[in-house]
Scaffold this motif. Structure first.
Motif, short mmCIF file in Angstrom:
data_model
loop_
_atom_site.label_atom_id
_atom_site.label_comp_id
_atom_site.label_asym_id
_atom_site.label_seq_id
_atom_site.Cartn_x
_atom_site.Cartn_y
_atom_site.Cartn_z
N HIS B 87 0.85 -1.20 0.00
CA HIS B 87 0.00 0.00 0.00
C HIS B 87 0.88 1.24 0.00
O HIS B 87 2.10 1.14 -0.02
CB HIS B 87 -0.98 0.00 1.17
CG HIS B 87 -0.35 0.02 2.53
ND1 HIS B 87 0.45 -0.99 2.99
CD2 HIS B 87 -0.39 0.94 3.53
CE1 HIS B 87 0.86 -0.70 4.21
NE2 HIS B 87 0.38 0.47 4.56
N HIS B 89 1.59 3.71 2.14
CA HIS B 89 2.20 4.37 3.30
C HIS B 89 3.73 4.46 3.18
O HIS B 89 4.37 3.54 2.67
CB HIS B 89 1.78 3.67 4.59
CG HIS B 89 0.36 4.01 4.97
ND1 HIS B 89 -0.43 3.20 5.73
CD2 HIS B 89 -0.39 5.09 4.66
CE1 HIS B 89 -1.62 3.77 5.88
NE2 HIS B 89 -1.62 4.92 5.24
N HIS B 92 6.42 1.84 3.65
CA HIS B 92 6.36 0.65 2.79
C HIS B 92 6.85 0.92 1.36
O HIS B 92 7.09 -0.03 0.62
CB HIS B 92 4.93 0.11 2.75
CG HIS B 92 4.42 -0.29 4.09
ND1 HIS B 92 4.42 -1.60 4.53
CD2 HIS B 92 3.92 0.44 5.12
CE1 HIS B 92 3.93 -1.65 5.77
NE2 HIS B 92 3.62 -0.42 6.15
N HIS B 169 -7.44 -1.43 5.75
CA HIS B 169 -6.45 -0.52 6.36
C HIS B 169 -6.34 0.76 5.51
O HIS B 169 -6.27 1.86 6.04
CB HIS B 169 -5.11 -1.25 6.44
CG HIS B 169 -3.94 -0.38 6.77
ND1 HIS B 169 -3.82 0.29 7.97
CD2 HIS B 169 -2.83 -0.04 6.04
CE1 HIS B 169 -2.69 1.00 7.96
NE2 HIS B 169 -2.08 0.82 6.81
N ASP B 188 -0.19 -4.22 5.93
CA ASP B 188 -0.78 -3.61 7.13
C ASP B 188 -2.23 -4.04 7.36
O ASP B 188 -2.93 -3.44 8.18
CB ASP B 188 -0.67 -2.08 7.07
CG ASP B 188 0.72 -1.60 7.46
OD1 ASP B 188 1.58 -2.46 7.72
OD2 ASP B 188 0.95 -0.37 7.50
#
Ligand SMILES: [Zn+2]
Lengths: 279, 295
Positions: B87, B89, B92, B169, B188
């Protein structure tokens, strides 16, 4: 210095100095950055010219968290400390966030039909800042309440957690009324408006362009033929604007809300208000 | 300044460990991204097949990505063909830049490009401010290969199955399952020890968790926290937190309470069960409140 996540555009220097001032003031005292960086004198002049502004005590109170949990959704309450009577009432409350790119977050215009001038809403806060509520009473006096709020990045924070759902819901409204409805007294209600309220400061990384500002500009809330409150909004109001307000029903009727955004889309909805028998 | 000159051409390899045959993991620290940890707060890893390597999350900065690259090179010389981002974020994806020279496919959920467009610049600015010179070289690298539902990546006698989930998430979570060892990289979608962060949909996440339970994995690698063979029971702690968050916020809303009242009371019973609870629970309450008040 560990700085927080803030793309800070034109207010960079101001932001830095305010940030430093904020660190120095750990105990919630009113904060003013070094005089030459304080945006308030200019704002004050632009908005209220040389009119006298009294302390808010006894007239207007401002509630805000000292530190925001999410800078894009900071709950703010503006509460009158005097009743709204036809003889003397709060006519407007201007909500100002000194260090935001567009400092005037909203102007609420009220009538005696609100009963109590108590409004809660949610705002974006872009940098450590003073937040102000300036109330103008029907006799033309100005009163101000101020709070310092630690938050950063709220105006440029990315929109929607769930983008598809947000766009599917655009323009939808929801009204929550407290029950039972009492005649002749102030009743509380919450209005929710689904709208992205793009601030114009959120960037599309692929195109390198800012997503154009697109926000709720005018909200009119009426009961029957009487206007309860109007809101002139701006980019500092959070996505999906929320307003808690009061109104005084003198009999059964309907609350009507009309919303106009910056692309001139108009959303209208009415909800029946049914006072309980014998109340 | 002297520090900047002293940065070696080759980065120190990350201390990865082999959690299953051919599956390597660097377990991130439970804290905030700082210059000292180079943003290395998430779990990142790689899987080695007979023909190629896939990276699963590249780390919190280009520096951490380079260290992961070195760790891979200590294990194998096979080409790095895929860099999968679970994803958007920052912890990551900001290692992606370290793999550009390998010309891999950068792989993500079909909605990842949109999230990168909306958030990339904001995250990069935040990273620079948080990490200072330790963020050097980090850039936003969008996906070149996206997954609408499922995608199998063949690393040579080893197939990774990628699943694009519905909003949980975030609105673009991707999980990775290695059938050879039965290892599920949950990204996550699973937090352990550190309090989960809701950045998509609370209700959606609870739904996706019940779908995850159906996967017959032999072990799970969470996005944050310790990998475990205790599957699917490893979901239980997170599920009870998210359920409590949902139920208590609903109760506040039903009683006409405000967001501030919810922040002050919701999920207090879970406070001692999680790290960083006071840093993220209030924010979760705000996020979930704005979701649940539309019910
Ligand atoms: Zn995440």
């Amino acid at each position: 210095m560990t700085r927080l996540a803030v793309p800070h555009f034109t207010l960079r220097d101001l932001w830095l100095s305010t940030f430093a001032a904020g660190l120095a003031l750990a105990y919630g005292a009113a904060v003013v950055a070094a005089a030459e960086d304080d945006p308030w004198p200019d704002l004050r002049e632009a908005l209220f010219e040389d009119r006298q502004i009294q302390p808010g005590d006894g007239v207007i109170r401002l509630e805000a968290p000292y530190r925001a949990y999410d800078a894009a959704i900071v709950p703010i309450t503006l509460a009158a400390e005097m009743p709204q009577t036809p003889e003397r009432y709060i006519k407007t409350i201007t909500l100002i966030i000194d260090n935001n790119p567009a400092p005037v977050a909203a102007v609420f215009t009220m009538t005696p039909h609100s009963g109590t001038a108590k409004i809660s809403t949610r705002v974006r806060i872009n940098a450590y800042t003073n937040v102000r509520a300036v109330a103008e009473t029907s006799d033309g006096m100005l009163y101000m309440a101020t709070k310092f709020v630690k938050a950063s990045g709220g105006c440029s924070a990315p929109a929607s957690k769930d983008q598809d759902k947000a766009m599917a819901r655009l323009g939808r409204m929801k009204l929550k009324q407290s029950t039972p409805v009492r005649l002749g007294q102030p009743n509380e209600a919450q209005l929710l408006i689904s709208h992205p309220n793009y601030s114009g400061l959120q960037m599309d990384q692929v195109t390198r362009h800012y997503i154009p500002a697109y926000f709720v500009q005018d909200v009119t809330i009426s009961y029957g033929n009487e206007t309860i409150m109007t809101v002139e909004g701006a980019i500092s109001l959070s996505e999906d604007p929320s307003f808690h307000f009061s109104f005084v029903p003198e009999g059964p009727g309907a609350l009507t809300v009309e919303v106009r955004d910056t692309e001139d889309a108009v959303f209208t909805r009415s909800w029946p208000v049914e006072p309980e028998a014998g109340s | 300044m002297i520090l900047a000159l002293a940065v070696p051409a080759r980065a120190e390899p990350l201390p990865v460990r082999e959690v299953a045959k051919g599956v390597y993991l660097y377990q991130g620290a439970h804290g905030e991204a700082t210059a000292e940890n180079h943003g290395g707060i998430a779990n990142i890893g790689f899987v080695v097949g007979d023909a190629s390597v896939a990276v699963i999350d590249s780390g919190g900065s280009a520096h951490q990505g380079r260290r992961l690259h070195e760790a891979i090179r200590q294990v194998t010389d096979l080409p790095i063909r895929y860099v999968i981002n679970t994803h958007v974020h920052p912890d990551h994806i900001f290692g992606n830049a370290a793999f550009l020279a390998d010309e891999p496919d950068f792989v993500g959920h079909a909605k990842l490009p949109r999230a990168v467009a909306a958030r990339g610049a904001y995250y990069l600015e935040g990273l620079k401010q948080r990490l200072g010179s330790a963020s050097e070289g980090s850039e936003v690298v969008p996906p070149s290969l996206t997954v609408a539902e499922r995608l199998d990546l063949d690393l040579g006698d080893r197939v990774l199955r990628l699943t694009a989930h519905r909003t949980a998430h975030t609105d673009h979570d991707l999980s990775v399952y290695d059938a050879v060892t039965g290892t599920l990289f949950a990204g996550d979608l699973l937090f352990r020890e550190r309090v989960p962060v809701v950045d998509g949909s609370l209700k959606g996440w609870l739904n996706v968790m019940s779908e995850l339970r159906a996967i017959e994995a032999r072990r799970v690698v969470p996005g944050h926290g310790t990998p475990t063979a205790d599957w699917p029971a490893a979901l239980d702690r997170q599920e009870s937190y998210l359920r409590l968050l949902r139920d208590e916020i609903r109760a506040v809303i039903r009683d006409g309470g405000t967001m501030e009242q919810a922040v002050a009371s919701v999920a207090a019973a879970e406070r001692d069960a999680w790290l960083l609870f006071d840093d993220y629970n209030p924010r979760n309450v705000v996020t979930a409140f704005t979701e649940l008040e539309w019910e």
